[in-house]
Design an enzyme around this catalytic site. Structure first.
Site, mmCIF file in Angstrom:
data_model
loop_
_atom_site.group_PDB
_atom_site.id
_atom_site.type_symbol
_atom_site.label_atom_id
_atom_site.label_comp_id
_atom_site.label_asym_id
_atom_site.label_seq_id
_atom_site.Cartn_x
_atom_site.Cartn_y
_atom_site.Cartn_z
ATOM 1 N N ASP A 112 34.909 17.266 -7.009
ATOM 2 C CA ASP A 112 36.259 17.002 -7.229
ATOM 3 C C ASP A 112 36.396 18.543 -7.580
ATOM 4 O O ASP A 112 37.067 18.451 -6.382
ATOM 5 C CB ASP A 112 36.190 17.090 -9.010
ATOM 6 C CG ASP A 112 38.028 16.583 -9.439
ATOM 7 O OD1 ASP A 112 39.234 16.292 -8.191
ATOM 8 O OD2 ASP A 112 37.938 16.304 -10.279
ATOM 9 N N THR A 132 39.011 9.590 -10.626
ATOM 10 C CA THR A 132 37.551 9.586 -10.560
ATOM 11 C C THR A 132 37.215 8.789 -11.502
ATOM 12 O O THR A 132 35.595 8.600 -10.965
ATOM 13 C CB THR A 132 37.545 11.314 -11.174
ATOM 14 O OG1 THR A 132 38.118 11.399 -12.470
ATOM 15 C CG2 THR A 132 37.832 12.310 -10.754
#
Length: 358
Positions: A89, A177
């Protein structure tokens, strides 16, 4: 496209058309080029080329990090709000920030993360390694400070907007995610959009785990195509030039075939393919009082709808609808919902350019 004041996310079909079978027989045609339309037709051609290149690099970074996710300590992290966050990320945000800043230094970046968490956990070196593996060549090696500064370029304290419409990039480094952590078949998306004077003009989404619906394609459609699963998809949109996809490739200079995409043309409720977030149930939606849901595509009654069993994050729903795989996405609004630009900007232009409506 007011993405900051909307209180409900409902993606529905807009492209006209009559009744069709439930299979994904969306209209499309293919070309082979770096981008699927002439440069003279696209005002932001160079920006889109850059966005395609960097999103492909970012997806490759994600795949590399994910491959070692469960075997290397420190790759899975959590923020204070308990949302799973990975080194990927932060790495994606750093990579995209660095690459775009080289080409378009005057255009600011609005993104999800800042470096405070990495600094507090001394994880900048891990992110640096991931970024270095995918960054374009530079005259000097990247440092941890370069990566941290690149992340903060898109952080919440990096920009202030005035009263006039602004021009800026909008990035969601990894949308979904939870899907990133679930396994090889769960969907997650790297999403990047360009907003010019308040209007979304370019969008690119990369989904490494996307798989073609092989069972819904005829042998003619599949002839000559690589049928290997899990090769991913890249979706692009440019204002006035349509929405297009191609097979995601780790080589950013690949000239693979582009396919133009349109939203599903079904205009009868019980013949559509519906998608909802995995955090909600069909019974919680108002439409459930008229139609029950089934996961059996071959046996859908007049008082039923076909509900796709797909994990949908904020951007995955747009990818599903813009590609024609889902006819409609419905999300029941919460009383207090904060709408974040990076969760919607790229998806909105992909839907609109595919003939749909948000």
């Amino acid at each position: 496209m007011d993405i900051l004041r909307s209180h409900v996310s409902v993606v529905r079909l807009f492209h006209g058309g009559g009744t069709r079978s439930r299979s994904c027989s969306t209209r499309r045609f293919s070309v082979r080029a770096n981008l699927p339309f002439p440069q003279q037709n696209a005002k932001y051609y160079k920006e889109l080329e850059a966005a395609v290149d960097v999103v492909q690099r970012a997806c490759s970074l994600c795949v590399n990090v994910k491959s070692s996710l469960f075997s290397t300590d420190g790759k899975v992290l959590e923020k204070n709000d308990q949302t799973p966050v990975t080194v990927a990320d932060f790495g994606v945000q750093a990579l995209i920030s660095l690459e775009l800043n080289k080409l378009f230094p005057s255009i600011p970046l609005v993104a999800e993360e800042d470096s405070a968490f990495l600094r507090s956990r001394n994880l900048a070196g891990t992110v640096l390694d991931a970024v270095n593996a995918k960054a374009s060549s530079t005259c000097k090696p990247l440092t941890q400070d370069d990566v941290l500064d690149a992340i903060d370029r898109g952080g919440k304290d990096a920009f202030v907007f005035g009263s006039k419409p602004a021009t800026y990039w909008v990035l969601d480094p990894i949308d979904g995610t939870r899907g990133f952590l679930k396994g090889s078949e769960a969907l997650y998306v790297v999403g990047l959009a360009l907003v010019v004077e308040g209007e979304i003009v370019v969008g690119v989404m990369g989904c490494p785990n996307w798989q073609e619906d092989v069972l819904e394609k005829s042998s003619t459609e599949m002839e000559g195509r690589d049928a290997l699963p899990g090769s991913g998809t890249l979706m692009i949109a440019h204002l006035g030039c349509g929405t297009w996809t191609k097979r995601l490739n780790s080589n950013p200079k690949s000239s693979g075939g582009w396919t133009r995409r349109f939203v599903d043309g079904i205009d009868i409720v019980h013949k559509g393919r519906f998608c909802i977030p995995d955090s909600q149930t069909w019974e919680s939606l108002p439409l459930s009082s008229l139609f029950s849901a089934t996961n059996n595509a071959d046996d859908v009654g007049n008082s039923q709808i076909f509900l796709l069993a797909t994990c949908c994050g904020s951007l995955c729903k747009y990818l599903m609808v813009a590609s024609g795989r889902s006819s409609v996405f419905i999300l029941r609004a919460k009383e207090k919902t904060v709408i974040k630009a990076w969760d919607h900007a790229v998806g909105m232009i992909c839907i609109h350019e595919a003939g749909g409506k948000v």
